[in-house]
Design a protein around this motif. Structure first.
Motif, PDB file in Angstrom:
ATOM      1  N   GLU A  24       4.179  -0.936   3.566  1.00 24.52           N
ATOM      2  CA  GLU A  24       3.852   0.449   3.233  1.00 24.52           C
ATOM      3  C   GLU A  24       5.046   1.072   2.516  1.00 24.52           C
ATOM      4  OE1 GLU A  24       1.758   3.694   5.993  1.00 24.52           O
ATOM      5  OE2 GLU A  24       3.869   3.385   6.502  1.00 24.52           O
ATOM      6  N   LEU A  25       4.806   1.615   1.333  1.00 22.74           N
ATOM      7  CA  LEU A  25       5.886   2.172   0.531  1.00 22.74           C
ATOM      8  C   LEU A  25       5.667   3.653   0.273  1.00 22.74           C
ATOM      9  CD1 LEU A  25       6.345  -0.586  -2.225  1.00 22.74           C
ATOM     10  CD2 LEU A  25       7.641  -0.307  -0.097  1.00 22.74           C
ATOM     11  N   GLY A  26       6.752   4.397   0.297  1.00 23.38           N
ATOM     12  CA  GLY A  26       6.722   5.773  -0.158  1.00 23.38           C
ATOM     13  C   GLY A  26       6.958   5.832  -1.652  1.00 23.38           C
ATOM     14  N   LEU A  37      -6.965  17.919  -2.699  1.00 25.68           N
ATOM     15  CA  LEU A  37      -6.728  17.729  -1.271  1.00 25.68           C
ATOM     16  C   LEU A  37      -5.327  17.167  -1.058  1.00 25.68           C
ATOM     17  CD1 LEU A  37     -10.152  16.165  -0.207  1.00 25.68           C
ATOM     18  CD2 LEU A  37      -9.362  18.495   0.282  1.00 25.68           C
ATOM     19  N   ASP A  38      -4.771  17.423   0.121  1.00 25.14           N
ATOM     20  CA  ASP A  38      -3.409  16.966   0.422  1.00 25.14           C
ATOM     21  C   ASP A  38      -3.448  15.507   0.857  1.00 25.14           C
ATOM     22  OD1 ASP A  38      -0.740  16.762   0.969  1.00 25.14           O
ATOM     23  OD2 ASP A  38      -0.844  17.837   2.880  1.00 25.14           O
ATOM     24  N   ILE A  39      -3.596  14.646  -0.125  1.00 27.51           N
ATOM     25  CA  ILE A  39      -3.705  13.207   0.127  1.00 27.51           C
ATOM     26  C   ILE A  39      -2.450  12.535  -0.414  1.00 27.51           C
ATOM     27  CG2 ILE A  39      -4.965  11.107  -0.497  1.00 27.51           C
ATOM     28  CD1 ILE A  39      -7.521  12.812  -0.352  1.00 27.51           C
ATOM     29  N   ARG A  40      -1.744  11.842   0.456  1.00 24.64           N
ATOM     30  CA  ARG A  40      -0.480  11.202   0.080  1.00 24.64           C
ATOM     31  C   ARG A  40      -0.653   9.711  -0.200  1.00 24.64           C
ATOM     32  NH1 ARG A  40       3.138  14.766   2.749  1.00 24.64           N
ATOM     33  NH2 ARG A  40       2.038  16.758   2.944  1.00 24.64           N
ATOM     34  N   ALA A  41      -1.700   9.094   0.349  1.00 21.47           N
ATOM     35  CA  ALA A  41      -1.884   7.640   0.211  1.00 21.47           C
ATOM     36  C   ALA A  41      -2.462   7.311  -1.163  1.00 21.47           C
ATOM     37  CB  ALA A  41      -2.783   7.110   1.319  1.00 21.47           C
ATOM     38  N   LYS A  42      -1.651   7.554  -2.171  1.00 26.66           N
ATOM     39  CA  LYS A  42      -2.040   7.244  -3.551  1.00 26.66           C
ATOM     40  C   LYS A  42      -0.757   6.992  -4.324  1.00 26.66           C
ATOM     41  CE  LYS A  42      -2.304  12.165  -4.757  1.00 26.66           C
ATOM     42  NZ  LYS A  42      -3.069  13.216  -5.445  1.00 26.66           N
ATOM     43  N   ALA A  43      -0.810   6.053  -5.254  1.00 25.47           N
ATOM     44  CA  ALA A  43       0.406   5.682  -5.977  1.00 25.47           C
ATOM     45  C   ALA A  43       0.047   5.034  -7.300  1.00 25.47           C
ATOM     46  CB  ALA A  43       1.257   4.719  -5.139  1.00 25.47           C
ATOM     47  N   VAL A  44       0.975   5.144  -8.230  1.00 23.24           N
ATOM     48  CA  VAL A  44       0.893   4.458  -9.521  1.00 23.24           C
ATOM     49  C   VAL A  44       1.812   3.240  -9.426  1.00 23.24           C
ATOM     50  CG1 VAL A  44       1.507   4.605 -11.955  1.00 23.24           C
ATOM     51  CG2 VAL A  44       0.327   6.520 -10.847  1.00 23.24           C
ATOM     52  N   PRO A  45       1.263   2.034  -9.344  1.00 23.30           N
ATOM     53  CA  PRO A  45       2.124   0.847  -9.228  1.00 23.30           C
ATOM     54  C   PRO A  45       2.813   0.493 -10.543  1.00 23.30           C
ATOM     55  CG  PRO A  45      -0.086   0.446  -8.323  1.00 23.30           C
ATOM     56  CD  PRO A  45      -0.149   1.696  -9.142  1.00 23.30           C
ATOM     57  N   LEU A  46       4.095   0.223 -10.442  1.00 23.04           N
ATOM     58  CA  LEU A  46       4.870  -0.351 -11.536  1.00 23.04           C
ATOM     59  C   LEU A  46       5.244  -1.767 -11.124  1.00 23.04           C
ATOM     60  CD1 LEU A  46       6.550  -0.334 -14.161  1.00 23.04           C
ATOM     61  CD2 LEU A  46       8.391   0.778 -12.868  1.00 23.04           C
ATOM     62  N   VAL A  50       0.833  -1.198   0.000  1.00 19.75           N
ATOM     63  CA  VAL A  50       0.000   0.000   0.000  1.00 19.75           C
ATOM     64  C   VAL A  50       0.870   1.250   0.000  1.00 19.75           C
ATOM     65  CG1 VAL A  50      -1.872  -1.165   1.243  1.00 19.75           C
ATOM     66  CG2 VAL A  50      -0.137   0.101   2.527  1.00 19.75           C
ATOM     67  N   PRO A  51       0.324   2.383  -0.466  1.00 23.51           N
ATOM     68  CA  PRO A  51       1.064   3.643  -0.384  1.00 23.51           C
ATOM     69  C   PRO A  51       1.018   4.218   1.030  1.00 23.51           C
ATOM     70  CG  PRO A  51      -1.054   3.996  -1.447  1.00 23.51           C
ATOM     71  CD  PRO A  51      -0.927   2.515  -1.226  1.00 23.51           C
ATOM     72  N   ARG A  52       2.054   4.970   1.357  1.00 25.05           N
ATOM     73  CA  ARG A  52       2.170   5.577   2.682  1.00 25.05           C
ATOM     74  C   ARG A  52       1.345   6.861   2.746  1.00 25.05           C
ATOM     75  NH1 ARG A  52       7.574   6.003   3.068  1.00 25.05           N
ATOM     76  NH2 ARG A  52       7.664   3.909   4.002  1.00 25.05           N
ATOM     77  N   ALA A  53       0.549   7.002   3.810  1.00 21.52           N
ATOM     78  CA  ALA A  53      -0.237   8.211   4.007  1.00 21.52           C
ATOM     79  C   ALA A  53       0.640   9.320   4.578  1.00 21.52           C
ATOM     80  CB  ALA A  53      -1.417   7.931   4.941  1.00 21.52           C
ATOM     81  N   LEU A  96       6.177   1.840  -6.229  1.00 20.91           N
ATOM     82  CA  LEU A  96       5.085   2.806  -6.208  1.00 20.91           C
ATOM     83  C   LEU A  96       5.595   4.160  -6.674  1.00 20.91           C
ATOM     84  CD1 LEU A  96       3.068   1.910  -2.979  1.00 20.91           C
ATOM     85  CD2 LEU A  96       2.875   1.009  -5.305  1.00 20.91           C
ATOM     86  N   LEU A  97       4.990   4.660  -7.744  1.00 18.99           N
ATOM     87  CA  LEU A  97       5.376   5.922  -8.360  1.00 18.99           C
ATOM     88  C   LEU A  97       4.410   7.023  -7.938  1.00 18.99           C
ATOM     89  CD1 LEU A  97       6.095   4.623 -11.993  1.00 18.99           C
ATOM     90  CD2 LEU A  97       7.582   4.588  -9.976  1.00 18.99           C
ATOM     91  N   PRO A  98       4.789   8.284  -8.079  1.00 12.21           N
ATOM     92  CA  PRO A  98       3.888   9.380  -7.711  1.00 12.21           C
ATOM     93  C   PRO A  98       2.571   9.324  -8.478  1.00 12.21           C
ATOM     94  CG  PRO A  98       6.117  10.199  -7.979  1.00 12.21           C
ATOM     95  CD  PRO A  98       6.139   8.769  -8.452  1.00 12.21           C
ATOM     96  N   PHE A  99       1.512   9.666  -7.803  1.00 14.36           N
ATOM     97  CA  PHE A  99       0.146   9.695  -8.346  1.00 14.36           C
ATOM     98  C   PHE A  99      -0.297  11.148  -8.277  1.00 14.36           C
ATOM     99  CE2 PHE A  99      -4.081   7.200  -8.374  1.00 14.36           C
ATOM    100  CZ  PHE A  99      -4.844   8.304  -8.729  1.00 14.36           C
ATOM    101  N   LEU A 100      -0.475  11.747  -9.441  1.00 18.17           N
ATOM    102  CA  LEU A 100      -0.835  13.162  -9.515  1.00 18.17           C
ATOM    103  C   LEU A 100      -2.327  13.300  -9.769  1.00 18.17           C
ATOM    104  CD1 LEU A 100       0.506  16.012  -9.534  1.00 18.17           C
ATOM    105  CD2 LEU A 100       0.634  15.798 -12.031  1.00 18.17           C
ATOM    106  N   GLY A 101      -2.992  14.128  -8.939  1.00 17.95           N
ATOM    107  CA  GLY A 101      -4.383  14.494  -9.207  1.00 17.95           C
ATOM    108  C   GLY A 101      -5.411  13.494  -8.724  1.00 17.95           C
ATOM    109  N   GLU A 102      -6.658  13.680  -9.216  1.00 12.76           N
ATOM    110  CA  GLU A 102      -7.848  12.828  -9.024  1.00 12.76           C
ATOM    111  C   GLU A 102      -8.390  12.859  -7.605  1.00 12.76           C
ATOM    112  OE1 GLU A 102     -10.473   9.182  -9.194  1.00 12.76           O
ATOM    113  OE2 GLU A 102      -8.602   9.157  -8.096  1.00 12.76           O
ATOM    114  N   HIS A 103      -7.863  13.725  -6.727  1.00 14.81           N
ATOM    115  CA  HIS A 103      -8.330  13.771  -5.348  1.00 14.81           C
ATOM    116  C   HIS A 103      -8.807  15.166  -4.949  1.00 14.81           C
ATOM    117  CE1 HIS A 103      -6.360   9.886  -5.374  1.00 14.81           C
ATOM    118  NE2 HIS A 103      -6.786   9.631  -4.162  1.00 14.81           N
TER     119      HIS A 103
END
Length: 537
Positions: A355-357, A382-391, A328-331, A372-379
């Motif tokens: 949990e991965l950053g 809001l300052d939400i960090r628990a989102k990621a693009v899995p490779l 899972v992505p780190r919050a 886990l790569l950065p996930f931009l947008g779609e939220h």
């Protein structure tokens, strides 16, 4: 004395997790977000329905209002909704008080935190929050509450009393959208008064592929005071028919199976990685893969972000007994809008949660790795960090799951591409319209957002232009468009309803055409798909 008869749980059985009779999606697991949703989403909806049931039924008669803030009693009556409201106000008192105390503490900060030290405010924090929050300023001197989320879970044991699992004998494609339809008690539904983390549920879910004694399971799960006929109805969910054995991926191949929406299984002969699982059952009239087609052991379940169409409590509970690791992505740590996926999974009874950053990696079985790569947008900004693009790197193949990320700032994914290198395949969603930010996050907001701002800050993904840029940047030679909520059996979970002329479908077709023109294989996934690629060494 004869041996007990062992049977299999029917693959059509639907076990839906509930919190105070509402379908338990991911924000109904953390105690603070569950409290706010109960108090500021579901209670107002029930009261509104009881004041004007015809307004709700009239709105829901319009297909364009599907997924809106309207209540469907789902086979019940106004009297049933009134009884549920009264029970919730009585039985969910600790959660409702927690929600009110959060608002009180926020108001305290608004009125008294003016940039000076906040030590003197701690004694004024409501009792239910004492020791669970830190009072902090951001770098612009705006005060807020920071939750010690792990302590909040431990302090809120009473909230588990509202958890249960409701068994339906088969899928109901007419089930209303879960945000607006309580799952009321009904003779056709079997209630298990068991909290989500209870290991006894593993015995039930394992019975889909390992035979068990239905009578013994009924005694374990139905509680001390089951409804009349519940034991008989429970055992009727079992069958003598064994499931077909799982067929593993062929040697020296990577196999992709698409189960629907954003659920994708990647397999080699020695590794299995499952992404964003939603529930998929037999018996709904469609020929698609179900959980019966999964391997007995899953090396890693990977979750991209905490939206209800990507993280399903219903699905995760069924997979717990056969999953080695959840990635899972780190919050960000302690904000209401950004609950920790790791703590959520642990509250559901998972033991190994990694949990991965951003740009961090973990093993996902024999020879497989997830980054886990950065996930931009779609939220909704809001300052939400628990989102990621899995490779996912498996069998020498590199598969990028962009899900609902957007390429708003192209420099982000240019820098990511410089770090990660090219990929073979991209999975990407084109939900380019989305819902207003408050549709999902409204109960968590400290104050309502201006209507025009709310409608503009939508929970949307890429359009064709952004998706094409991202695909070209990563050098993909194959593209799968997915996660649009098109499958009929996920409609009640996603709130999605499209016509052929919708902007999402138009953009998807446009991207497909552009990819084909550029010599990139592209396909919109729907219902069922399977592909195999040769492994690389």
């Amino acid at each position: 004395m004869s041996s007990p008869v062992k049977q299999y749980l029917s693959p059509t059985t639907v076990p839906q997790p509930l919190l105070h009779r509402w379908y338990a999606w991911c924000h109904l697991v953390p105690p603070h977000t569950a409290a706010l949703n109960l108090n500021y989403r579901y209670l107002p909806m029930m009261r509104s329905y009881l004041r004007s049931p015809h307004v709700h039924s009239s709105a829901l008669a319009n297909p364009k209002r599907y997924g809106g803030p309207f209540l469907s009693p789902y086979g019940g009556s106004a009297d049933d909704i009134e009884a549920l409201l009264n029970r919730t106000e009585r039985d969910a008192t600790p959660l409702l008080r927690l929600a009110e105390d959060i608002r009180t503490a926020q108001q305290l900060l608004t009125e008294q935190a003016d940039g000076r030290p906040m030590d003197s405010l701690y004694p004024q924090i409501p009792e239910s929050l004492r020791g669970l929050v830190e009072l902090v300023y951001d770098t612009a001197d705006r005060p807020r509450l920071r939750f010690f989320e792990a302590l909040a879970y431990r302090a809120a044991q009473a909230w588990q009393a509202g958890q249960s699992v409701c068994l339906l004998p088969q899928p109901d494609l007419q089930q209303p959208f879960t945000f607006g339809s309580p799952v009321l008690a009904h003779p056709a539904r079997i209630d298990l008064p068991v909290p989500f983390a209870d290991p006894r549920l593993d015995d039930l879910y394992a019975a889909t592929h390992l035979p068990a004694d239905p009578t013994e399971l009924a005694e374990q799960l139905l509680g001390d005071d089951p409804a009349p006929g519940a034991a008989e109805a429970f055992t009727a969910l079992f069958t003598d028919r064994a499931p077909a054995p799982h067929t593993p991926a062929a040697e020296n191949t990577v196999r992709m199976r698409y189960l629907g929406h954003a659920t994708v299984l990647l397999e080699t002969e020695s590794a299995a990685v499952l992404l964003d699982p939603l529930p998929h059952y037999a018996g709904d009239g469609h020929d698609h893969f179900t959980f019966a087609d999964l391997p007995e052991r899953i090396d890693a379940v990977v979750l991209s972000h905490l939206h209800c169409d990507h993280v399903s409590v219903e699905a995760l509970l069924q997979l717990r007994h056969r999953t080695d690791t959840v990635i899972v992505p780190r919050a960000g740590g302690g904000s209401l809008e950004d609950p920790s996926p790791k703590l959520l999974l642990q509250a559901l009874g998972f033991r190994t949660v990694v949990e991965l950053g951003e740009l961090e990696s973990a093993a996902a079985g024999d020879g497989a790795t997830v980054t886990l790569l950065p996930f931009l947008g779609e939220h909704g900004d809001l300052d939400i960090r628990a989102k990621a693009v899995p490779l996912v790197e498996i069998g020498g193949r590199r598969v990028l799951f962009a899900t609902d990320a957007v390429d708003t700032e192209p420099e982000v994914y240019r820098r990511v591409r410089d770090t990660t290198g090219a990929v073979d395949t991209v999975f990407i969603g084109l939900e380019c319209v989305g819902a207003p930010m408050s549709w999902l996050y409204g109960p968590l907001l400290e104050r309502p957002t201006e209507r025009a701002h709310d409608k503009a800050r939508r929970l949307k993904g890429c359009d064709a232009d952004m998706a094409e840029r991202l695909i070209r940047r990563f050098g993909a030679t194959e593209v799968f468009m997915y996660a649009l909520g098109l499958e009929p059996w996920v409609r009640h979970l996603t709130g999605s309803s499209y016509d052929p002329d919708s902007e999402q479908i138009r953009q998807t077709k446009l991207l497909e055409q552009r990819c084909h023109t550029a010599g990139i294989a592209a396909e919109l996934l729907y219902i069922k798909a399977e592909r195999t690629w040769p492994t690389r060494h």
